[in-house]
Design a protein around this motif. Structure first.
Motif, PDB file in Angstrom:
ATOM      1  N   MET A  75       0.829  -1.199   0.022  1.00  0.00           N
ATOM      2  CA  MET A  75       0.015  -0.081  -0.051  1.00  0.00           C
ATOM      3  C   MET A  75       1.024   1.311   0.012  1.00  0.00           C
ATOM      4  O   MET A  75       0.262   2.149  -0.604  1.00  0.00           O
ATOM      5  N   GLU A  76       1.949   1.316   0.603  1.00  0.00           N
ATOM      6  CA  GLU A  76       2.960   2.449   0.541  1.00  0.00           C
ATOM      7  C   GLU A  76       3.423   2.638  -0.866  1.00  0.00           C
ATOM      8  O   GLU A  76       3.427   3.810  -1.318  1.00  0.00           O
ATOM      9  N   SER A 246      -3.494   4.152   6.204  1.00  0.00           N
ATOM     10  CA  SER A 246      -2.353   4.929   6.719  1.00  0.00           C
ATOM     11  C   SER A 246      -0.839   4.628   6.037  1.00  0.00           C
ATOM     12  O   SER A 246      -0.295   5.725   5.635  1.00  0.00           O
ATOM     13  N   ALA A 247      -0.642   3.648   5.564  1.00  0.00           N
ATOM     14  CA  ALA A 247       0.380   3.382   4.679  1.00  0.00           C
ATOM     15  C   ALA A 247       0.477   3.700   3.398  1.00  0.00           C
ATOM     16  O   ALA A 247       1.494   4.333   2.963  1.00  0.00           O
ATOM     17  N   GLU A 248      -0.609   3.810   2.864  1.00  0.00           N
ATOM     18  CA  GLU A 248      -0.962   4.559   1.524  1.00  0.00           C
ATOM     19  C   GLU A 248      -0.635   5.743   1.635  1.00  0.00           C
ATOM     20  O   GLU A 248      -0.026   6.843   0.778  1.00  0.00           O
ATOM     21  N   ILE A 249      -1.122   6.662   2.755  1.00  0.00           N
ATOM     22  CA  ILE A 249      -0.864   8.147   2.973  1.00  0.00           C
ATOM     23  C   ILE A 249       0.554   8.327   3.212  1.00  0.00           C
ATOM     24  O   ILE A 249       1.089   9.454   2.446  1.00  0.00           O
ATOM     25  N   CYS A 250       1.269   7.471   3.873  1.00  0.00           N
ATOM     26  CA  CYS A 250       2.776   7.446   4.015  1.00  0.00           C
ATOM     27  C   CYS A 250       3.584   7.433   2.546  1.00  0.00           C
ATOM     28  O   CYS A 250       4.379   8.212   2.231  1.00  0.00           O
ATOM     29  N   GLY A 251       3.096   6.757   1.688  1.00  0.00           N
ATOM     30  CA  GLY A 251       3.639   6.507   0.388  1.00  0.00           C
ATOM     31  C   GLY A 251       3.434   7.764  -0.391  1.00  0.00           C
ATOM     32  O   GLY A 251       4.392   8.409  -1.083  1.00  0.00           O
ATOM     33  N   THR A 252       2.090   8.406  -0.450  1.00  0.00           N
ATOM     34  CA  THR A 252       1.768   9.559  -1.186  1.00  0.00           C
ATOM     35  C   THR A 252       2.703  10.755  -0.539  1.00  0.00           C
ATOM     36  O   THR A 252       3.238  11.701  -1.278  1.00  0.00           O
ATOM     37  N   SER A 296       6.359   5.036  11.353  1.00  0.00           N
ATOM     38  CA  SER A 296       6.820   4.150  12.365  1.00  0.00           C
ATOM     39  C   SER A 296       5.560   3.707  13.240  1.00  0.00           C
ATOM     40  O   SER A 296       5.355   2.325  13.425  1.00  0.00           O
ATOM     41  N   LEU A 297       4.488   4.481  13.250  1.00  0.00           N
ATOM     42  CA  LEU A 297       3.539   3.979  13.883  1.00  0.00           C
ATOM     43  C   LEU A 297       2.505   3.057  12.989  1.00  0.00           C
ATOM     44  O   LEU A 297       1.921   2.063  13.644  1.00  0.00           O
ATOM     45  N   THR A 298       2.666   3.236  11.686  1.00  0.00           N
ATOM     46  CA  THR A 298       1.708   2.360  10.900  1.00  0.00           C
ATOM     47  C   THR A 298       2.134   0.979  10.861  1.00  0.00           C
ATOM     48  O   THR A 298       1.670   0.024  10.739  1.00  0.00           O
ATOM     49  N   TYR A 299       3.729   0.863  10.687  1.00  0.00           N
ATOM     50  CA  TYR A 299       4.268  -0.304  10.690  1.00  0.00           C
ATOM     51  C   TYR A 299       4.224  -1.103  12.038  1.00  0.00           C
ATOM     52  O   TYR A 299       4.010  -2.588  12.142  1.00  0.00           O
ATOM     53  N   TYR A 300       4.118  -0.289  13.203  1.00  0.00           N
ATOM     54  CA  TYR A 300       3.950  -0.948  14.378  1.00  0.00           C
ATOM     55  C   TYR A 300       2.363  -1.743  14.402  1.00  0.00           C
ATOM     56  O   TYR A 300       2.414  -2.446  15.053  1.00  0.00           O
ATOM     57  N   MET A 318      -3.801   5.189  16.656  1.00  0.00           N
ATOM     58  CA  MET A 318      -2.380   5.998  16.679  1.00  0.00           C
ATOM     59  C   MET A 318      -1.943   6.296  15.293  1.00  0.00           C
ATOM     60  O   MET A 318      -1.457   7.450  14.955  1.00  0.00           O
ATOM     61  N   ALA A 319      -1.937   5.248  14.474  1.00  0.00           N
ATOM     62  CA  ALA A 319      -1.280   5.284  13.150  1.00  0.00           C
ATOM     63  C   ALA A 319      -2.217   6.000  12.266  1.00  0.00           C
ATOM     64  O   ALA A 319      -1.694   6.932  11.438  1.00  0.00           O
ATOM     65  N   LYS A 320      -3.386   5.993  12.502  1.00  0.00           N
ATOM     66  CA  LYS A 320      -4.207   6.903  11.399  1.00  0.00           C
ATOM     67  C   LYS A 320      -4.322   8.061  11.799  1.00  0.00           C
ATOM     68  O   LYS A 320      -4.361   8.864  10.903  1.00  0.00           O
ATOM     69  N   ALA A 321      -4.474   8.484  13.028  1.00  0.00           N
ATOM     70  CA  ALA A 321      -4.244   9.924  13.451  1.00  0.00           C
ATOM     71  C   ALA A 321      -2.869  10.528  12.981  1.00  0.00           C
ATOM     72  O   ALA A 321      -3.118  11.513  12.314  1.00  0.00           O
ATOM     73  N   ALA A 322      -1.775   9.838  13.172  1.00  0.00           N
ATOM     74  CA  ALA A 322      -0.464  10.493  12.646  1.00  0.00           C
ATOM     75  C   ALA A 322      -0.474  10.605  11.055  1.00  0.00           C
ATOM     76  O   ALA A 322      -0.099  11.611  10.727  1.00  0.00           O
TER      77      ALA A 322
END
Length: 379
Positions: A75-76, A246-252, A296-300, A318-322
């Motif tokens: 997804m990233e 959340s991972a997709e957002i990180c990739g974006t 970090s929060l997403t992978y955890y 926590m991951a989705k908020a961040a």
């Protein structure tokens, strides 16, 4: 950042990036935005060939049997390419709900077809009240002779107009808690009384729909899982989808940072590249910090869900908020540092900004998830 990926996960990342760079550049994304489906049959077929349509489904059902961490890796890369189409709707939501709550017969009927790219599905949860908790499910499911009658409206259902079957969350009784009395139903798209209307969306790479059910009759065999006990599997599905998104957002966001750094090296102002100025450096550093924290929060969270850790639900929120905050801040900063060109339709930044804005509110925005964190730590 070094999370400690396995060789298989690194291979998945490399092959996904190469495939998307080759098959899903921004010219393709722009063409798909202008269509009703945001995807071509050929592209969808290639996703099936890659094994992406069943990446986390059990091998017995035709899937690859991989974990949420593996899905997060993929997804990233999907976020980095702003891949269009109904992938989240079919794989993360509808198909995942069938895999989580379906009977063996239901899984045999749908999952192999989804994995092969022959069927698409989605999950209808949110309603006009725009709530993500169990109290938001008010669409009624009334028992009839030999089945159920569903009545109500679902809003912002992803790619419902493309789905062969919809998984609909309904309230089948008023229980002692809001979680009690939620049931899931499989509703084919061509069922009498089911109306689907496309809604305008900030991110046209993925379509949103209003789904109206007017006394829709479905047989008893359409019940997905146990009657009145659909909330637990539904919550598991939406939590996993929130981590994947959340991972997709990180990739974006990472792609926006990369584009911004490249631009800052080339854009010259007052005789020097703007990247040499301290204000630009600090802004880019802030963008990186936002992304790394969210990653970090997403992978955890993905690991915690895979391992059924006691704090998994807390980690998800926590991951989705961040990630929601990171996507909004990083994309806005990228546009600011690009200056006037960043505001234009011709520049690709708008594709990433719109994806980040749409993903920010999906499955609950940062405010919703911080409230959930507060509730979880108060017990």
């Amino acid at each position: 950042m070094d999370i400690g990926f396995t060789e298989e996960q690194e291979l998945l990342r490399d092959t996904a990036r190469k495939f998307l760079d080759s098959e899903c550049d921004t010219k393709f994304v722009r063409r798909m935005m202008a269509t009703e489906t945001a995807v071509t049959p050929e592209f969808w077929g290639k996703l099936a060939e890659n094994g992406w349509l069943g990446i986390t489904y059990p091998e017995a059902d035709g899937g690859s049997g991989l974990g949420l961490v593996d899905l997060v890796v993929l997804m990233e890369e999907i976020g980095r390419a702003v891949m269009p189409g109904p992938y989240p709707a079919t794989v993360l939501l509808g198909g995942a709900a069938i895999a989580a709550a379906g009977s063996p017969a239901q899984r045999r009927e749908w999952l192999p077809r989804i994995v092969a790219g022959e069927a698409r599905t989605t999950l209808a949860v949110t309603e006009p009240n725009a709530r993500w908790d169990a109290a938001g499910i008010t669409l009624t499911a009334r028992e009839t002779r030999g089945g159920f009658a569903l009545s109500g409206t679902k809003m912002f259902v992803p790619d419902a107009h493309l789905a062969d079957v919809l998984v609909v969350a309904a309230r089948s009784r008023d229980g002692s808690t809001m979680e009690d009395g939620v049931s899931l139903f499989l509703v084919p798209r061509d069922t009498a009384g089911l109306t689907i209307r496309r809604l305008p969306s900030v991110d046209e790479t993925r379509k949103l729909c209003e789904v109206t059910l007017d006394n829709v009759a479905v047989p008893a065999s359409s019940l997905l899982g146990e009657l009145h006990e659909g909330w637990q599997p539904l919550a598991r599905v939406t939590d996993r989808a929130a981590v994947a998104l959340s991972a997709e957002i990180c990739g974006t966001a990472q792609r926006v940072l990369d584009m911004t750094v490249d631009y800052a090296k080339l854009r010259v102002a007052f005789g020097k590249p703007i990247g040499t100025y301290q204000g630009v450096k600090h802004k880019c550093a802030d963008m990186l910090i936002e992304i790394e924290n969210a990653k970090s929060l997403t992978y955890y969270a993905a690991w915690a869900v895979d391992e059924a850790e006691p704090d998994a639900a807390l980690a998800v929120s926590m991951a989705k908020a961040a990630a929601s905050d990171a996507g909004r801040k990083v994309c806005a900063a990228g546009i600011q540092l690009h200056g006037g060109i960043g505001m234009t339709w011709d520049h690709d930044l708008q594709l990433y900004f719109k994806r980040a804005k749409a993903s920010e509110v999906a499955f609950g925005d940062a405010t919703w998830h911080r409230e959930r964190v507060a509730q979880l730590i108060s017990f």
